[in-house]
Each structure stands twice: as C-alpha cells, then as structure tokens.
Design an enzyme around this catalytic site. Structure first.
Site, mmCIF file in Angstrom:
data_model
loop_
_atom_site.group_PDB
_atom_site.id
_atom_site.type_symbol
_atom_site.label_atom_id
_atom_site.label_comp_id
_atom_site.label_asym_id
_atom_site.label_seq_id
_atom_site.Cartn_x
_atom_site.Cartn_y
_atom_site.Cartn_z
ATOM 1 N N LYS A 1 0.849 -1.196 0.000
ATOM 2 C CA LYS A 1 0.000 0.000 0.000
ATOM 3 C C LYS A 1 0.879 1.238 0.000
ATOM 4 O O LYS A 1 1.489 1.576 1.004
ATOM 5 C CB LYS A 1 -0.927 0.048 1.221
ATOM 6 C CG LYS A 1 -2.049 1.094 1.017
ATOM 7 C CD LYS A 1 -2.627 1.620 2.307
ATOM 8 C CE LYS A 1 -2.061 2.929 2.749
ATOM 9 N NZ LYS A 1 -2.125 4.043 1.797
ATOM 10 N N GLU B 1 9.658 1.267 10.893
ATOM 11 C CA GLU B 1 10.712 2.264 10.726
ATOM 12 C C GLU B 1 10.020 3.616 10.824
ATOM 13 O O GLU B 1 9.255 3.993 9.939
ATOM 14 C CB GLU B 1 11.419 2.084 9.382
ATOM 15 C CG GLU B 1 12.739 2.819 9.295
ATOM 16 C CD GLU B 1 12.596 4.221 8.732
ATOM 17 O OE1 GLU B 1 12.573 5.174 9.544
ATOM 18 O OE2 GLU B 1 12.504 4.366 7.514
ATOM 19 N N CYS C 1 13.537 10.817 7.140
ATOM 20 C CA CYS C 1 13.398 10.397 8.541
ATOM 21 C C CYS C 1 14.679 10.614 9.331
ATOM 22 O O CYS C 1 14.636 10.818 10.547
ATOM 23 C CB CYS C 1 12.944 8.950 8.622
ATOM 24 S SG CYS C 1 13.985 7.806 7.692
ATOM 25 N N GLU D 1 9.444 16.039 15.408
ATOM 26 C CA GLU D 1 9.869 15.869 14.013
ATOM 27 C C GLU D 1 9.051 16.795 13.117
ATOM 28 O O GLU D 1 7.829 16.682 13.042
ATOM 29 C CB GLU D 1 9.693 14.417 13.569
ATOM 30 C CG GLU D 1 10.204 14.160 12.163
ATOM 31 C CD GLU D 1 10.088 12.709 11.758
ATOM 32 O OE1 GLU D 1 11.027 12.190 11.134
ATOM 33 O OE2 GLU D 1 9.053 12.080 12.055
#
Length: 505
Positions: free
Chosen positions: A203, A278, A312, A409
């Site tokens: 997906k 992750e 990331c 973040e």
C-alpha cells in the site's frame, strides 16, 4: 537569495510516456490483474509544484483488501511460487531490477511529479537505489541457511535425536510505505520479502501512489506469478487500517510516523501479527571544535535540505561547539539563501516543494510556534507566494530544549542550531529525544569520534557525512524510532520464521 513568485519557474510538461501512464484508468493490482475498486471510488493525485490534480487512482476498500489477501494467501500456499527454486526467485528479482533500469528516466519523472522532488535527484538517488536494492536482495534468495545442533534431551534411555533449525517465509505480508521516497521504500519492503518467498500486499501513501503502480506493471512484465505482489492504493485510515486488522495477514511492515506506528502496533496486537516499524527521527548533527568548517557547512546543509527535509534521518538538530558556532551558522545561512526553489521537472531547480498542502501548513506551523516561543529565524521561515507547496530553507537559532521545533519531528527544511561547550553536555542534549534513528559527528579527531559513537543512542551514526545508506548496512532506530532493522541479513531474518525440528533417530 530572496524567493518571490517570479523566481519559481513554471512546471515543464511531462513526457508523452508519463502523460500516457498517469492518464490510465484507476486500477488496483490484485492476483495479477488490474481491476477497479469494488466501490468505484477514486482519489486525486496532485503535483506539489503547482497544487493541481494530475491523476486519479482507485481507492481500495475493505472488499478489495479481502480480495488481495485471498490472492496473496493462495499464491503463498499453492501454485508456482512456493515450489519455485531460490535461484528462480533470484532471477525474477534481477529481471525486475533490469526493467527498472530500462525505465529509469520515466520513474524519475513520475517520482518528481508525484512527490515534488527534483527529477535529477530522483534519477541519481531514488531510482538507482531501488534498482540496486532489488539486485542486492535477489542474491539472498540462494543464501538462506539453517543450523544443526546437539541436544541433551534426557528421560529416553539410549535415544538419539537429529535436531535442526530451518528458516521459512513468514507468509502474507502487508507493506505500508511513506510518501518521501515512494519507489525506494517500495523496494525496501518488497525485495527481501520476495527473496525469501513471502507474498505481499503493497500500500503506497495516498499522496504518492504513482510509482508503485508503474512498478506493478513491471512486476507483471518480469513474470512474477499472480497474487505474489498485490498493490492497493487508498487511504491510510481505511485501506491501511483494514490491512493491519485483517486476520489473513501474517506480518505488517510499516515506514512512517511514530504516531501511526503506535496505532499499527496496537491494532496488530489483536491478531499477534509480526510487526516491523521504521518510524520518525530528530537526528542530531554534532560538530566538534576541530571540524573543518567548510566541510561542515556543506554536509549539514545537505543533511537537512536534501529532499526538502522530508527524510526520517534529516539532520534537523545542529549542535556546534561554541568556538566555531558563528562561522558554521553564517555559512549555513548563506548556503540556504542560495538554494533555488522550483518545480521538480525544471533542470535548474535545486529544491522542490513539500509533498502536500497539509505538509506545507504543518511545517509553517512549526516555524511559527518556534517564533512564538522565542526562537529567531536567521533565514527562510516562510512560503513564497506561489500555488505550489514550497517552504524556504529555514535556520532557527536561540532555541531551547523544551521548544517544539527542537523536540518534535518537523519533516521539512527547518534546522535548529544550538551551541555547546563540553562533550558530556552535547551527548546529553543529543540523546534528550524520544527518537533515536540517526546522528552524525563532524570531527578530524578519530579518537573523539570513537569515544562519542557508543554514547549516542541512534541506530546509525555517521562520521563526517550524513544520510548515507547502503543495502548491506542495517537501518532502523532506537527508542520510538522503530522496531526491527531493514537492509542486509537482518532484513531477511525479519521476513522469516524459525522452525525447530527434533527427530528421533
């Protein structure tokens, strides 16, 4: 330089082959066939450089998830896939990699239109990275090993046992990938799973579904059997949630935000699925007093502004020793001001837009929160007057550890810079985060680097570089940056189960 409307070029027209591809009817790949979503619903795909709709894709619902899971289960348990020799799986993955290489220019263009990144960067990072990852993991198909052992089983006088441990594919895997590196992340998920013999349901992120669909066409062309790879486009809260909760899925592999990763863990617990995650990061860039300032400026700029900061492991927290702080920050400010914003298909563009209007507003909101909490913006800090989702490269100083711009973040081109005096001080600051994905140390003192490396709580520590990854180098995070590792042998382990066998002889 100052970025105003006239500085941002118009988006060039895509090539005829890409226009033909994105103009296709919305379809899902299920059991080797392109089929409509049962509901008939579709989702719009936008060019981040213009804010305009460029395509529509199918919106998979629960019925489509059921169809894909059934196809993947059937392909895993019967037919050619479970009987295929490892060398044959290896050959299929090599064939797929060769097809990616043949269509590299097309993929780079699709990634640029879909995500906003520059076509140039996609052509030297994303596309060859995906190709190389399939080739690397293809080699593991013929190198999966078990072990034999001696046992000390008592209570059966005179009995002897033959005992061994075998590795077997975990089964049907749902793989949910993010929007920042759509093609590369699809490769990271699919390649090891296929190498060991799993079947997959991929997906892609709803913001960037196009390269996954083009990859699906090449998967069919490569000869991978029907049902082995199924591709469902759709929303995370519907399609993704249905995959995570489905009892027919054996494992979930997810790359994305920590918040969504937590939701996936909770949902998957109901059926005790295997889960690898992750997740997010807030990576520190630590600059010691002996570091080469020019090298640091270039490296730190790339660490945060590469892919518009949508990485990331982006080096978003800069810690520079007080003696060289001003020089480093001045150099970074000058470098940031020279970055040319523009659409990804324009060859003069150095940084493209963010992926979506939502992400642009999120990043600008963080910058504003930093201002309100007392941070100073040295450069950038705003969006140019343009319909695309651009944010100027931004550097903030006078920040404090409790500020949201330091702790959370942002996932955009925003750097927060701080001074330090002592190594103990910077270690404490670097580790003062719920994340632990990456970090970098900049120094010419090898001894100092070796002393710092074990003290930094991160899955990857770079020295005098940042954001360098390799298929053979395990990748993942400490703390809330995830569970499990991708790349290398550990990725193979992640898609296999251990089976102990004890045989009375």
């Amino acid at each position: 330089m100052s970025t105003v409307l006239s500085d941002i070029a118009a988006q060039p027209a895509p090539s005829s082959s890409v226009r033909a591809f994105i103009g296709k009817k919305p379809r899902l790949l299920i059991n080797g066939e392109w089929v409509e979503a049962r509901s008939g619903k579709t989702l719009a795909v936008f060019d981040p450089a213009t804010g305009s709709e460029i395509a529509r894709v199918a919106e998979a619902g629960v019925e489509d998830v059921d169809r894909a899971v059934a196809a993947a289960r059937a392909a895993f348990e019967s037919g050619p896939w479970p009987e295929m020799l490892p060398a044959a799986r290896e050959a299929l993955l090599w064939r797929l990699a060769d097809l990616i290489e043949q269509h590299a220019a097309e993929f780079a263009e699709i990634e640029s239109l879909d995500n906003g990144k520059t076509r140039f960067m996609a052509s030297i990072v994303d596309v060859p990275g995906a190709r190389n990852y399939f080739r690397y993991m293809a080699g593991w198909a013929t190198k999966i090993e078990g072990t034999t052992m001696q046992t000390s089983i008592g209570g059966v006088p005179g009995a002897k046992f033959h005992t061994y441990v075998a590795r077997e594919p975990v089964g049907v895997v749902a793989q949910i990938v993010p929007w920042n590196f759509p093609l590369a992340m699809a490769a990271w998920k699919l390649a090891p799973a296929l190498a060991v013999g799993c079947t997959c349901i991929l997906k892609p992120a709803e913001q960037t579904p196009l390269s996954a669909l083009r990859l699906g066409e090449l998967i069919r062309e490569a000869g991978i059997p029907p049902g082995v790879v199924n591709i469902l486009t759709g929303l995370g809260e519907t399609t993704g949630a249905a995959l995570v909760a489905h009892p027919g899925i054996d494992k979930i592999a997810f790359t994305g935000s920590t918040e969504v990763g937590k939701l996936i863990s909770k949902s998957a617990a109901d059926t005790v699925k295997r889960v690898s995650l992750e997740l997010g990061g807030k990576s520190p860039v630590i600059v010691l007093p002996d570091a080469d300032v020019n090298g640091v400026v270039g490296g730190a700029a790339n660490a945060i502004f590469f892919n518009s900061g949508q990485v990331c492991t982006a080096g978003s927290r800069l810690y520079v020793h007080r003696t060289i702080f001003d020089r480093v920050v001045e150099g970074l400010s000058a470098a940031a001001g020279e970055i040319r914003l523009g659409p990804g298909l324009d060859q003069a563009t150095q940084m493209g837009p963010l992926v979506s209007k939502e992400q642009q507003e999120r990043v600008l909101g963080y910058i504003e929160s930093g201002r309100k909490q007392g941070a100073a913006v040295l450069t950038g800090g705003e969006a140019p007057s343009h319909p695309g989702y651009f944010v100027k490269p931004t550097i903030m100083v006078n920040v404090r550890p409790e500020m949201r711009v330091v702790r959370e973040e942002i996932f955009g081109p925003v750097l927060v810079a701080q001074r330090f005096d002592q190594l103990d001080e910077v270690v404490k600051a670097a580790n003062d985060s719920p994340y632990g994905l990456g970090a970098s140390i900049w120094t010419n003192n090898l001894s100092a680097a070796h002393r710092l490396i074990p003290r930094i709580k991160a899955g990857t520590v770079w020295v005098n570089c940042h954001n360098m990854v390799d298929p053979n180098m395990p990748f993942g995070g400490f703390k809330q940056s995830g569970v499990g590792r991708e790349h290398g042998r550990v990725a193979i382990d992640m898609y296999t189960e251990l089976k102990s066998v004890c045989m009375l002889v």
